[in-house]
Design a protein around this motif. Structure first.
Motif, PDB file in Angstrom:
ATOM      1  N   ARG A  50      -0.360  -8.598 -33.891  1.00 43.92           N
ATOM      2  CA  ARG A  50      -1.688  -8.795 -33.728  1.00 43.92           C
ATOM      3  C   ARG A  50      -2.734  -8.231 -33.807  1.00 43.92           C
ATOM      4  NH1 ARG A  50      -0.818  -6.002 -27.172  1.00 43.92           N
ATOM      5  NH2 ARG A  50      -2.334  -3.991 -27.917  1.00 43.92           N
ATOM      6  N   ARG A  51      -3.652  -9.190 -33.921  1.00 45.09           N
ATOM      7  CA  ARG A  51      -4.935  -8.957 -34.497  1.00 45.09           C
ATOM      8  C   ARG A  51      -5.956  -9.703 -33.628  1.00 45.09           C
ATOM      9  NH1 ARG A  51      -6.843 -13.578 -38.751  1.00 45.09           N
ATOM     10  NH2 ARG A  51      -8.320 -10.985 -39.275  1.00 45.09           N
ATOM     11  N   LYS A  52      -7.621  -9.218 -34.431  1.00 43.62           N
ATOM     12  CA  LYS A  52      -8.660  -9.809 -33.923  1.00 43.62           C
ATOM     13  C   LYS A  52      -9.735 -10.910 -34.031  1.00 43.62           C
ATOM     14  CE  LYS A  52     -10.659  -6.488 -30.387  1.00 43.62           C
ATOM     15  NZ  LYS A  52     -11.388  -5.555 -29.833  1.00 43.62           N
ATOM     16  N   VAL A  53      -9.532 -12.166 -33.896  1.00 43.17           N
ATOM     17  CA  VAL A  53     -10.624 -12.799 -34.998  1.00 43.17           C
ATOM     18  C   VAL A  53     -11.550 -13.112 -33.547  1.00 43.17           C
ATOM     19  CG1 VAL A  53     -10.345 -15.177 -35.574  1.00 43.17           C
ATOM     20  CG2 VAL A  53      -7.899 -13.365 -35.829  1.00 43.17           C
ATOM     21  N   ASP A  54     -13.115 -13.429 -33.969  1.00 45.06           N
ATOM     22  CA  ASP A  54     -13.759 -13.775 -33.969  1.00 45.06           C
ATOM     23  C   ASP A  54     -13.776 -13.140 -32.399  1.00 45.06           C
ATOM     24  OD1 ASP A  54     -14.791 -14.755 -35.589  1.00 45.06           O
ATOM     25  OD2 ASP A  54     -13.738 -17.015 -34.950  1.00 45.06           O
ATOM     26  N   GLY A  55     -13.233 -11.510 -31.944  1.00 45.10           N
ATOM     27  CA  GLY A  55     -13.551 -11.033 -30.754  1.00 45.10           C
ATOM     28  C   GLY A  55     -12.391 -11.056 -29.662  1.00 45.10           C
ATOM     29  N   ARG A  56     -11.211 -11.877 -29.764  1.00 45.39           N
ATOM     30  CA  ARG A  56      -9.928 -12.202 -29.680  1.00 45.39           C
ATOM     31  C   ARG A  56      -9.032 -11.799 -30.113  1.00 45.39           C
ATOM     32  NH1 ARG A  56     -11.074 -18.218 -27.239  1.00 45.39           N
ATOM     33  NH2 ARG A  56      -9.421 -16.993 -25.434  1.00 45.39           N
ATOM     34  N   GLN A  57      -7.794 -11.738 -28.732  1.00 46.46           N
ATOM     35  CA  GLN A  57      -6.886 -11.445 -29.718  1.00 46.46           C
ATOM     36  C   GLN A  57      -6.206 -11.928 -29.834  1.00 46.46           C
ATOM     37  OE1 GLN A  57      -5.114  -8.074 -29.981  1.00 46.46           O
ATOM     38  NE2 GLN A  57      -6.694  -6.369 -29.410  1.00 46.46           N
ATOM     39  N   THR A  58      -5.457 -12.201 -31.093  1.00 45.38           N
ATOM     40  CA  THR A  58      -4.390 -12.876 -31.279  1.00 45.38           C
ATOM     41  C   THR A  58      -2.589 -12.543 -31.972  1.00 45.38           C
ATOM     42  OG1 THR A  58      -6.273 -14.428 -32.229  1.00 45.38           O
ATOM     43  CG2 THR A  58      -4.331 -15.273 -33.358  1.00 45.38           C
ATOM     44  N   HIS A  59      -1.793 -12.970 -30.908  1.00 46.68           N
ATOM     45  CA  HIS A  59      -0.156 -12.873 -31.137  1.00 46.68           C
ATOM     46  C   HIS A  59      -0.208 -13.354 -31.972  1.00 46.68           C
ATOM     47  CE1 HIS A  59       3.150 -12.018 -29.183  1.00 46.68           C
ATOM     48  NE2 HIS A  59       3.400 -12.694 -29.700  1.00 46.68           N
ATOM     49  N   LEU A  60       0.248 -12.560 -33.264  1.00 45.87           N
ATOM     50  CA  LEU A  60       1.076 -13.216 -34.324  1.00 45.87           C
ATOM     51  C   LEU A  60       2.413 -12.777 -34.131  1.00 45.87           C
ATOM     52  CD1 LEU A  60      -0.764 -10.705 -36.635  1.00 45.87           C
ATOM     53  CD2 LEU A  60      -1.457 -13.537 -36.039  1.00 45.87           C
ATOM     54  N   GLY A  61       3.262 -12.634 -33.077  1.00 41.10           N
ATOM     55  CA  GLY A  61       4.804 -12.273 -32.866  1.00 41.10           C
ATOM     56  C   GLY A  61       5.595 -11.677 -32.177  1.00 41.10           C
ATOM     57  N   TYR A  62       6.553 -11.216 -32.107  1.00 35.62           N
ATOM     58  CA  TYR A  62       7.176 -10.215 -32.062  1.00 35.62           C
ATOM     59  C   TYR A  62       8.417 -10.012 -32.249  1.00 35.62           C
ATOM     60  CZ  TYR A  62       5.341  -9.790 -27.171  1.00 35.62           C
ATOM     61  OH  TYR A  62       4.690  -9.806 -25.591  1.00 35.62           O
ATOM     62  N   TYR A  63       8.893  -8.902 -33.209  1.00 35.73           N
ATOM     63  CA  TYR A  63       9.822  -8.690 -33.928  1.00 35.73           C
ATOM     64  C   TYR A  63      10.773  -7.442 -34.048  1.00 35.73           C
ATOM     65  CZ  TYR A  63       6.285 -11.293 -36.489  1.00 35.73           C
ATOM     66  OH  TYR A  63       5.201 -12.332 -36.615  1.00 35.73           O
ATOM     67  N   GLY A  64      11.592  -7.506 -33.967  1.00 39.75           N
ATOM     68  CA  GLY A  64      12.401  -5.979 -34.060  1.00 39.75           C
ATOM     69  C   GLY A  64      12.653  -4.471 -34.435  1.00 39.75           C
ATOM     70  N   SER A  65      11.197  -4.767 -35.969  1.00 35.59           N
ATOM     71  CA  SER A  65      11.014  -3.323 -36.408  1.00 35.59           C
ATOM     72  C   SER A  65       9.550  -3.316 -36.098  1.00 35.59           C
ATOM     73  CB  SER A  65      11.839  -3.091 -37.340  1.00 35.59           C
ATOM     74  OG  SER A  65      10.967  -3.561 -38.754  1.00 35.59           O
ATOM     75  N   ALA A  66       9.214  -2.023 -35.913  1.00 35.58           N
ATOM     76  CA  ALA A  66       8.249  -1.695 -36.836  1.00 35.58           C
ATOM     77  C   ALA A  66       7.185  -2.670 -38.225  1.00 35.58           C
ATOM     78  CB  ALA A  66       7.336  -0.473 -36.299  1.00 35.58           C
ATOM     79  N   VAL A  67       8.597  -2.442 -39.267  1.00 37.67           N
ATOM     80  CA  VAL A  67       7.584  -2.623 -40.371  1.00 37.67           C
ATOM     81  C   VAL A  67       8.116  -4.266 -40.633  1.00 37.67           C
ATOM     82  CG1 VAL A  67       9.179  -2.967 -42.762  1.00 37.67           C
ATOM     83  CG2 VAL A  67       8.966  -0.724 -41.484  1.00 37.67           C
ATOM     84  N   GLU A  68       8.620  -5.224 -40.114  1.00 38.75           N
ATOM     85  CA  GLU A  68       8.913  -6.379 -39.456  1.00 38.75           C
ATOM     86  C   GLU A  68       7.391  -6.713 -39.052  1.00 38.75           C
ATOM     87  OE1 GLU A  68      13.297  -7.567 -39.303  1.00 38.75           O
ATOM     88  OE2 GLU A  68      12.247  -6.651 -37.696  1.00 38.75           O
ATOM     89  N   ALA A  69       6.782  -6.080 -38.299  1.00 40.04           N
ATOM     90  CA  ALA A  69       5.614  -6.115 -37.655  1.00 40.04           C
ATOM     91  C   ALA A  69       4.386  -6.555 -38.383  1.00 40.04           C
ATOM     92  CB  ALA A  69       6.202  -5.906 -35.741  1.00 40.04           C
ATOM     93  N   ALA A  70       4.586  -5.161 -39.337  1.00 36.75           N
ATOM     94  CA  ALA A  70       3.362  -4.602 -40.009  1.00 36.75           C
ATOM     95  C   ALA A  70       3.536  -5.528 -41.160  1.00 36.75           C
ATOM     96  CB  ALA A  70       3.927  -3.966 -40.194  1.00 36.75           C
ATOM     97  N   VAL A  71       4.066  -6.472 -41.259  1.00 38.86           N
ATOM     98  CA  VAL A  71       4.384  -7.292 -42.841  1.00 38.86           C
ATOM     99  C   VAL A  71       3.314  -8.195 -42.647  1.00 38.86           C
ATOM    100  CG1 VAL A  71       5.869  -8.534 -44.253  1.00 38.86           C
ATOM    101  CG2 VAL A  71       6.599  -6.188 -43.828  1.00 38.86           C
ATOM    102  N   ALA A  72       3.941  -8.785 -40.960  1.00 42.51           N
ATOM    103  CA  ALA A  72       3.409 -10.387 -40.696  1.00 42.51           C
ATOM    104  C   ALA A  72       1.895  -9.815 -40.379  1.00 42.51           C
ATOM    105  CB  ALA A  72       4.219 -10.222 -38.937  1.00 42.51           C
ATOM    106  N   TYR A  73       1.438  -8.613 -40.081  1.00 33.03           N
ATOM    107  CA  TYR A  73       0.175  -8.189 -39.434  1.00 33.03           C
ATOM    108  C   TYR A  73      -0.338  -8.788 -40.586  1.00 33.03           C
ATOM    109  CZ  TYR A  73      -4.103  -6.009 -39.015  1.00 33.03           C
ATOM    110  OH  TYR A  73      -5.403  -5.723 -38.392  1.00 33.03           O
ATOM    111  N   ALA A  74       0.304  -7.309 -42.353  1.00 30.17           N
ATOM    112  CA  ALA A  74      -0.678  -7.616 -43.256  1.00 30.17           C
ATOM    113  C   ALA A  74      -0.585  -8.908 -44.210  1.00 30.17           C
ATOM    114  CB  ALA A  74       0.322  -6.900 -44.097  1.00 30.17           C
ATOM    115  N   ARG A  75       0.135 -10.455 -43.507  1.00 25.33           N
ATOM    116  CA  ARG A  75       0.034 -10.876 -44.339  1.00 25.33           C
ATOM    117  C   ARG A  75      -1.392 -11.786 -44.009  1.00 25.33           C
ATOM    118  NH1 ARG A  75       6.523 -12.450 -44.794  1.00 25.33           N
ATOM    119  NH2 ARG A  75       6.331 -11.582 -47.004  1.00 25.33           N
ATOM    120  N   ALA A  76      -0.730 -12.025 -42.371  1.00 28.57           N
ATOM    121  CA  ALA A  76      -1.819 -13.036 -41.086  1.00 28.57           C
ATOM    122  C   ALA A  76      -3.957 -12.175 -41.474  1.00 28.57           C
ATOM    123  CB  ALA A  76      -2.207 -12.250 -40.087  1.00 28.57           C
ATOM    124  N   VAL A  77      -3.570 -11.103 -42.424  1.00 26.98           N
ATOM    125  CA  VAL A  77      -5.384 -10.136 -42.286  1.00 26.98           C
ATOM    126  C   VAL A  77      -5.151 -10.756 -43.917  1.00 26.98           C
ATOM    127  CG1 VAL A  77      -6.028  -8.402 -43.222  1.00 26.98           C
ATOM    128  CG2 VAL A  77      -4.677  -8.090 -40.979  1.00 26.98           C
TER     129      VAL A  77
END
Length: 91
Positions: A50-77
């Motif tokens: 998840r990440r914050k956009v304009d002060g609000r949390q944005t859910h990016l999804g659930y993943y099976g590993s921390a690395v998969e979630a980190a990739v989703a975060y990095a792509r979104a950012v």
């Protein structure tokens, strides 16, 4: 490749190490987060991105590993930076 490394580490009973890059994306490391990645949180046995956009949390999804979630975060950012969106960094 990421999924194979995580699967091997789980099968061998090892905790996956924190990667600085995966799937051609530079990951956002965080020493203040128990997962090792900015924007990634363990939630009910899965990893939530998840990440914050304009002060609000944005859910990016659930993943099976921390690395998969980190990739989703990095792509979104990264996509937000390319589009000029105002986002805040999560710790």
């Amino acid at each position: 490749a990421v999924e194979a490394a995580v699967a091997y580490a789980r099968a061998a009973g090892e905790a996956p190490t924190v990667a600085a890059e995966a799937e051609g994306v530079r990951l956002h490391l965080s020493s203040g987060n128990s997962t090792g990645y900015r924007g990634v949180f363990k939630n009910r046995g899965r990893f939530q991105a998840r990440r914050k956009v304009d002060g609000r949390q944005t859910h990016l999804g659930y993943y099976g590993s921390a690395v998969e979630a980190a990739v989703a975060y990095a792509r979104a950012v990264g996509e937000a930076d390319e589009e000029g969106e105002e986002g805040e960094e999560n710790e």
